[in-house]
Design a protein around this motif. Structure first.
Motif, PDB file in Angstrom:
ATOM      1  N   ILE A 111     -29.304  26.437  14.207  1.00  0.00           N
ATOM      2  CA  ILE A 111     -30.404  26.733  13.286  1.00  0.00           C
ATOM      3  C   ILE A 111     -30.538  25.610  12.262  1.00  0.00           C
ATOM      4  O   ILE A 111     -29.581  25.262  11.579  1.00  0.00           O
ATOM      5  CB  ILE A 111     -30.178  28.080  12.575  1.00  0.00           C
ATOM      6  N   LYS A 112     -31.749  25.057  12.209  1.00  0.00           N
ATOM      7  CA  LYS A 112     -31.984  23.904  11.339  1.00  0.00           C
ATOM      8  C   LYS A 112     -32.776  24.277  10.095  1.00  0.00           C
ATOM      9  O   LYS A 112     -32.562  23.715   9.021  1.00  0.00           O
ATOM     10  CB  LYS A 112     -32.738  22.833  12.134  1.00  0.00           C
ATOM     11  N   ASN A 113     -33.689  25.228  10.245  1.00  0.00           N
ATOM     12  CA  ASN A 113     -34.526  25.597   9.100  1.00  0.00           C
ATOM     13  C   ASN A 113     -34.995  27.039   9.263  1.00  0.00           C
ATOM     14  O   ASN A 113     -35.201  27.519  10.381  1.00  0.00           O
ATOM     15  CB  ASN A 113     -35.738  24.653   9.018  1.00  0.00           C
ATOM     16  N   ARG A 168     -38.247  17.552  19.296  1.00  0.00           N
ATOM     17  CA  ARG A 168     -38.867  18.566  18.441  1.00  0.00           C
ATOM     18  C   ARG A 168     -38.004  19.823  18.402  1.00  0.00           C
ATOM     19  O   ARG A 168     -37.489  20.263  19.435  1.00  0.00           O
ATOM     20  CB  ARG A 168     -40.274  18.908  18.949  1.00  0.00           C
ATOM     21  N   ASP A 169     -37.869  20.392  17.205  1.00  0.00           N
ATOM     22  CA  ASP A 169     -37.124  21.639  17.076  1.00  0.00           C
ATOM     23  C   ASP A 169     -37.901  22.780  17.725  1.00  0.00           C
ATOM     24  O   ASP A 169     -39.140  22.820  17.660  1.00  0.00           O
ATOM     25  CB  ASP A 169     -36.871  21.966  15.606  1.00  0.00           C
ATOM     26  N   ALA A 170     -37.195  23.706  18.330  1.00  0.00           N
ATOM     27  CA  ALA A 170     -37.818  24.890  18.910  1.00  0.00           C
ATOM     28  C   ALA A 170     -38.058  25.926  17.818  1.00  0.00           C
ATOM     29  O   ALA A 170     -37.399  25.915  16.776  1.00  0.00           O
ATOM     30  CB  ALA A 170     -36.931  25.468  20.007  1.00  0.00           C
ATOM     31  N   GLN A 171     -39.012  26.823  18.057  1.00  0.00           N
ATOM     32  CA  GLN A 171     -39.334  27.864  17.074  1.00  0.00           C
ATOM     33  C   GLN A 171     -38.977  29.231  17.621  1.00  0.00           C
ATOM     34  O   GLN A 171     -39.258  29.551  18.775  1.00  0.00           O
ATOM     35  CB  GLN A 171     -40.834  27.820  16.732  1.00  0.00           C
ATOM     36  N   MET A 172     -38.372  30.056  16.780  1.00  0.00           N
ATOM     37  CA  MET A 172     -37.947  31.400  17.174  1.00  0.00           C
ATOM     38  C   MET A 172     -38.428  32.397  16.122  1.00  0.00           C
ATOM     39  O   MET A 172     -38.346  32.130  14.917  1.00  0.00           O
ATOM     40  CB  MET A 172     -36.417  31.430  17.295  1.00  0.00           C
ATOM     41  N   ASN A 173     -38.940  33.527  16.551  1.00  0.00           N
ATOM     42  CA  ASN A 173     -39.361  34.572  15.615  1.00  0.00           C
ATOM     43  C   ASN A 173     -38.144  35.236  14.983  1.00  0.00           C
ATOM     44  O   ASN A 173     -37.146  35.502  15.662  1.00  0.00           O
ATOM     45  CB  ASN A 173     -40.199  35.624  16.335  1.00  0.00           C
ATOM     46  N   MET A 174     -38.239  35.514  13.681  1.00  0.00           N
ATOM     47  CA  MET A 174     -37.150  36.214  12.998  1.00  0.00           C
ATOM     48  C   MET A 174     -37.107  37.659  13.462  1.00  0.00           C
ATOM     49  O   MET A 174     -38.151  38.314  13.606  1.00  0.00           O
ATOM     50  CB  MET A 174     -37.355  36.166  11.482  1.00  0.00           C
ATOM     51  N   LYS A 175     -35.909  38.151  13.722  1.00  0.00           N
ATOM     52  CA  LYS A 175     -35.736  39.532  14.165  1.00  0.00           C
ATOM     53  C   LYS A 175     -35.356  40.405  12.972  1.00  0.00           C
ATOM     54  O   LYS A 175     -34.494  40.040  12.167  1.00  0.00           O
ATOM     55  CB  LYS A 175     -34.648  39.599  15.237  1.00  0.00           C
ATOM     56  N   LYS A 176     -36.012  41.551  12.866  1.00  0.00           N
ATOM     57  CA  LYS A 176     -35.769  42.455  11.741  1.00  0.00           C
ATOM     58  C   LYS A 176     -34.311  42.902  11.725  1.00  0.00           C
ATOM     59  O   LYS A 176     -33.751  43.324  12.743  1.00  0.00           O
ATOM     60  CB  LYS A 176     -36.692  43.675  11.869  1.00  0.00           C
ATOM     61  N   GLY A 177     -33.695  42.811  10.546  1.00  0.00           N
ATOM     62  CA  GLY A 177     -32.310  43.237  10.401  1.00  0.00           C
ATOM     63  C   GLY A 177     -31.289  42.172  10.735  1.00  0.00           C
ATOM     64  O   GLY A 177     -30.088  42.354  10.503  1.00  0.00           O
ATOM     65  N   ARG A 178     -31.738  41.051  11.288  1.00  0.00           N
ATOM     66  CA  ARG A 178     -30.831  39.952  11.665  1.00  0.00           C
ATOM     67  C   ARG A 178     -30.762  38.944  10.532  1.00  0.00           C
ATOM     68  O   ARG A 178     -31.767  38.600   9.922  1.00  0.00           O
ATOM     69  CB  ARG A 178     -31.360  39.299  12.944  1.00  0.00           C
ATOM     70  N   THR A 179     -29.545  38.499  10.170  1.00  0.00           N
ATOM     71  CA  THR A 179     -29.354  37.519   9.108  1.00  0.00           C
ATOM     72  C   THR A 179     -29.216  36.126   9.715  1.00  0.00           C
ATOM     73  O   THR A 179     -28.443  35.925  10.658  1.00  0.00           O
ATOM     74  CB  THR A 179     -28.091  37.835   8.291  1.00  0.00           C
ATOM     75  N   LYS A 210     -28.648  31.893   9.076  1.00  0.00           N
ATOM     76  CA  LYS A 210     -28.135  30.879   8.160  1.00  0.00           C
ATOM     77  C   LYS A 210     -28.278  29.504   8.795  1.00  0.00           C
ATOM     78  O   LYS A 210     -28.074  29.351  10.003  1.00  0.00           O
ATOM     79  CB  LYS A 210     -26.655  31.136   7.845  1.00  0.00           C
ATOM     80  N   GLN A 211     -28.612  28.534   7.965  1.00  0.00           N
ATOM     81  CA  GLN A 211     -28.666  27.165   8.461  1.00  0.00           C
ATOM     82  C   GLN A 211     -27.303  26.758   8.996  1.00  0.00           C
ATOM     83  O   GLN A 211     -26.272  27.019   8.377  1.00  0.00           O
ATOM     84  CB  GLN A 211     -29.092  26.205   7.345  1.00  0.00           C
ATOM     85  N   GLY A 212     -27.318  26.094  10.155  1.00  0.00           N
ATOM     86  CA  GLY A 212     -26.071  25.644  10.755  1.00  0.00           C
ATOM     87  C   GLY A 212     -25.474  26.623  11.745  1.00  0.00           C
ATOM     88  O   GLY A 212     -24.569  26.268  12.508  1.00  0.00           O
ATOM     89  N   ASP A 213     -25.969  27.887  11.752  1.00  0.00           N
ATOM     90  CA  ASP A 213     -25.464  28.870  12.721  1.00  0.00           C
ATOM     91  C   ASP A 213     -25.784  28.421  14.149  1.00  0.00           C
ATOM     92  O   ASP A 213     -26.865  27.892  14.427  1.00  0.00           O
ATOM     93  CB  ASP A 213     -26.098  30.242  12.485  1.00  0.00           C
TER      94      ASP A 213
END
Length: 481
Positions: free
Chosen positions: A47-49, A65-76, A78-81
């Motif tokens: 995870i970059k941003n 190019r960085d890939a894009q992922m939708n944020m999942k509800k309830g999931r935390t 962090k950059q670097g994960d």
């Protein structure tokens, strides 16, 4: 019956599927794409941003190019994960690929998805007895979701269980491998296009698979195992496979935006910046006594043809269809049903919406790979990129096919080639590569750039007089300055 043709060249892989002798689907993967993330590939990323405002997480997967992922509800997040993700859609322009943590590994009978749980059965399996038998007899892992595919309907549950175990082992291998990888990179999906086509298209209707690579021949023989009813053939003719089986001609025809229907009508396919527009015309269809019957008859046949053309050309995104106007709601319902039936076996997620107040039908089709146009067309330099022309690389392939065909039938070493003047700058800029691509290095090539022709013409020179008359066009007489 279904036939699969797999043609592999140095810089391109092409796969064609035929149903009852007609081209049904076509898949193309160019060398440049092998350096890009492709649908179905699985990556270990970092995870970059994180951008909560648009619910997006940007993931470094080892590409530019960085890939894009939708944020999942309830999931935390962090950059670097570190995350394991699957590519859902490929990168377009400046936009990176779209990915998901709910990655899947597919087999012929089942698909296993991580970070989800439960069992689902293909909606196309209608027999309740088969559904209940699957639910009762399947042995499922606890930590993944299992989706049973339509092809499981015709096989023994033992085979399905065996495949589920095999896929689950692959998932465990992916997770284990990812623990020891330090940099973002692909962890699963080598030769993904070929494997996907085999998984989706080998069934009890498949009669023949033709390949022109010994490596692919061995891979497929191993994949199909003891299924003796499928013939695997190694193509060794001097002509390329797609030319030999007439597939090339069918692909070239897809460039035309007008498709004639058997009843005299036609459909016209146009691309805009935002969508594809398909217009249905009655044209020469005068087979029915009144205009309402003619409209329905033309629309019904057009509906089936639209399904075929969208699949063949791999059109995606928003597709708007302008059918011929119909008054009767029942006629509209019949046409919609015909359209849905035309997309029934489409492996790509497609939604068809009802007629609007303007009598338009909207089709939404998930993007998977590029359209056929991106492989056979390029921007035209003569009109500053506003128009399209056949790709020079594709024309070189077609010219090579012609030369190989003539050369195989006759001992001819002299060929006259006419090319549209729009290709002159590109060809003269690198004449050696042009000759190499058309297999013309050891032949006498007479090249003429002609205004007013669409693409090219190849003519074998049989007589000495022909050679003498065309001497000024011989390649070594062309000035490149």
């Amino acid at each position: 019956m279904r036939e699969i043709f797999i043609e592999r060249r140095d810089r391109i892989l092409r796969i064609a599927v035929k149903e009852k002798g007609q081209l049904y689907e076509c898949f193309i993967e160019e060398e440049e794409e092998r350096n890009e993330p492709l649908c179905g590939e699985i990556y270990k990323g970092r995870i970059k941003n994180i951008v909560p405002a648009i619910s997006a997480v940007f993931v470094d997967i080892g590409h530019k190019r960085d890939a894009q992922m939708n944020m999942k509800k309830g999931r935390t997040y962090k950059q670097g994960d570190e995350v394991i993700v699957e590519v859902l859609t490929e990168q377009i322009g400046n936009k990176g690929a779209k990915v998901t943590e709910e990655y899947s590994v597919a087999g012929r009978y089942a698909v296993l998805t991580v970070n989800r749980q439960g069992l689902s059965v293909s909606r196309r399996i209608k027999d309740e007895r088969i559904i209940n038998n699957l639910k009762n007899e399947l042995v499922l892992p606890n930590d993944v979701a299992v989706t049973i595919r339509t092809s499981a309907e015709d096989t023994d549950v033992l085979h399905v269980n065996k495949e589920i175990d095999s896929i689950y082992e692959k998932i465990c291998d992916i997770n284990e491998k990812s623990k020891y990888i330090l940099k973002p990179q692909r962890v699963y999906g080598e030769n993904s296009l070929l494997h996907k086509v085999l998984i989706d298209n080998i069934n009890n209707q498949t009669s023949k698979i033709v390949v022109d690579s010994k490596d692919d021949y061995e891979l497929i023989k191993k994949y199909i195992g003891d299924e003796d009813e499928i013939d695997v053939i190694l193509h060794e003719d001097y002509r390329t496979m797609f030319d030999y089986y007439g597939i090339e001609r069918e692909i070239v025809s897809l460039r035309h935006n007008t498709v004639n229907l058997k009843n005299g009508g036609q459909i016209v396919i146009d691309k805009t910046e935002a969508l594809y527009a398909i217009d249905v015309n009655s044209s020469k269809n005068i087979s029915h006594g009144n205009k309402f019957d003619t409209a329905k008859n033309t629309n019904m046949e057009a509906a089936y043809e639209i399904g075929k053309q969208v699949r063949l050309r791999n059109l995606s995104g928003m597709i708007i269809v302008d059918f011929i106007k119909m008054r009767d709601d029942k006629d509209k319902a019949d046409v919609l049903n015909a359209l849905r039936k035309a997309f029934y076996n489409d492996k790509t997620n497609t939604r068809i919406y009802p007629f609007t107040e303007l009598d338009l039908v909207q089709i939404s089709r998930r993007k998977k790979g590029k359209s056929i146009y991106s492989y056979i067309e390029e921007k035209c330099e003569a009109c500053d990129g506003h128009g399209k022309r056949l790709k020079l690389s594709y024309i070189e392939n077609l010219i090579r096919n012609e030369i190989l065909r003539v050369e195989g039938e006759n001992a001819i070493n002299d060929f006259y080639i006419e090319l549209s003047e729009h290709y002159e700058k590109s060809v003269k800029g690198d004449i050696f590569t042009f000759l190499k691509e058309i297999e013309g290095i050891t032949k006498n090539i007479y090249l003429n750039f002609v205004p007013g022709i669409d693409s090219f013409k190849v003519e074998p020179l049989l007589f000495k007089k022909q050679v003498e008359n065309l001497a000024k066009y011989k390649v070594n007489n062309i000035e490149f300055c």
